[in-house]
Design an enzyme around this catalytic site. Structure first.
Site, PDB file in Angstrom:
ATOM      1  CB  CYS A  65      -1.297  -0.101   1.140  1.00  0.00           C
ATOM      2  SG  CYS A  65      -0.387  -0.032   2.690  1.00  0.00           S
ATOM      3  CG  HIS A  98      14.510 -14.877  13.991  1.00  0.00           C
ATOM      4  ND1 HIS A  98      15.082 -14.006  14.871  1.00  0.00           N
ATOM      5  CD2 HIS A  98      15.554 -15.428  13.382  1.00  0.00           C
ATOM      6  CE1 HIS A  98      16.455 -14.061  14.664  1.00  0.00           C
ATOM      7  NE2 HIS A  98      16.743 -14.970  13.804  1.00  0.00           N
TER       8      HIS A  98
HETATM    9  C1  RB5 Z   1      -3.816   5.411   0.668  1.00  0.00           C
HETATM   10  O1  RB5 Z   1      -3.902   6.786   0.411  1.00  0.00           O
HETATM   11  C2  RB5 Z   1      -2.897   5.102   1.983  1.00  0.00           C
HETATM   12  O2  RB5 Z   1      -3.799   5.330   2.991  1.00  0.00           O
HETATM   13  C3  RB5 Z   1      -2.911   3.357   1.976  1.00  0.00           C
HETATM   14  O3  RB5 Z   1      -2.162   3.025   0.865  1.00  0.00           O
HETATM   15  C4  RB5 Z   1      -1.573   2.976   3.022  1.00  0.00           C
HETATM   16  O4  RB5 Z   1      -0.841   3.676   3.032  1.00  0.00           O
HETATM   17  C5  RB5 Z   1      -2.116   2.845   4.400  1.00  0.00           C
HETATM   18  O5  RB5 Z   1      -1.602   2.534   5.337  1.00  0.00           O
END
Ligand code: RB5
Length: 151
Positions: A65, A98
């Site tokens: 993400c 681990h």
């Molecule tokens: C998306 O904007 C962002 O919040 C997501 O990709 C991530 O970083 C959340 O932890």
């Protein structure tokens, strides 16, 4: 191995790099999206990847993400999923050796493609050590999970 890969829009810029790295390392990819960079929700992709690992449709998973934090938090809510948030190669192999991590998480807003490649390679090469102290600690993680389910 079969590696399930998932990302939200924040992780999308690194998804192709991750997939190519997994394939070059000789593994198969289960691509669970997202398939473009339109805004989406990271828990949906963390869940898809975690489910594939739970169901043994994949041996391990990789979720990306923006920061890696949300995806790792979401995946770690899932039974039997141990997701390591790693932005360095040491963590990427040690979390497997681990902690028996079965999912790697990182953020495409934190690292660039070159570091991502090395992190993915380190994660894929690593094996759980099976050492007694690590088995004991992983069992304690499972016991916490079970207590939460029983509550
Ligand atoms: C998306 O904007 C962002 O919040 C997501 O990709 C991530 O970083 C959340 O932890």
């Amino acid at each position: 191995m079969i590696i399930a890969v998932g990302c939200d829009h924040g992780g999308f810029p690194l998804k192709d790099t991750v997939i190519e790295t997994v394939r070059k390392a000789g593994h198969d990819v289960l691509d669970l999206g997202a398939f473009d960079d339109s805004p989406t929700d990271y828990p949906d992709y963390a869940e898809k990847v975690g489910r594939a690992v739970q169901r043994k449709e994949a041996d391990r998973g990789i979720i990306i993400c923006g920061s890696g934090v949300g995806a790792s938090v979401a995946a770690n809510k899932m039974r039997g999923i141990r997701a390591g948030l790693c932005h360095d190669t040491y963590s990427a192999h040690q979390c497997v050796e681990h902690d028996d991590a079965n999912v790697l998480a990182f953020g495409a807003r934190i690292i660039g493609p070159e570091v991502a490649v090395e992190i993915v390679q380190a994660f894929l090469r690593a094996e759980f050590s099976g050492e007694k102290r690590h088995l004991r600690r992983v069992a304690k993680i499972a016991a916490i999970e079970q207590k939460e389910l029983d509550n």
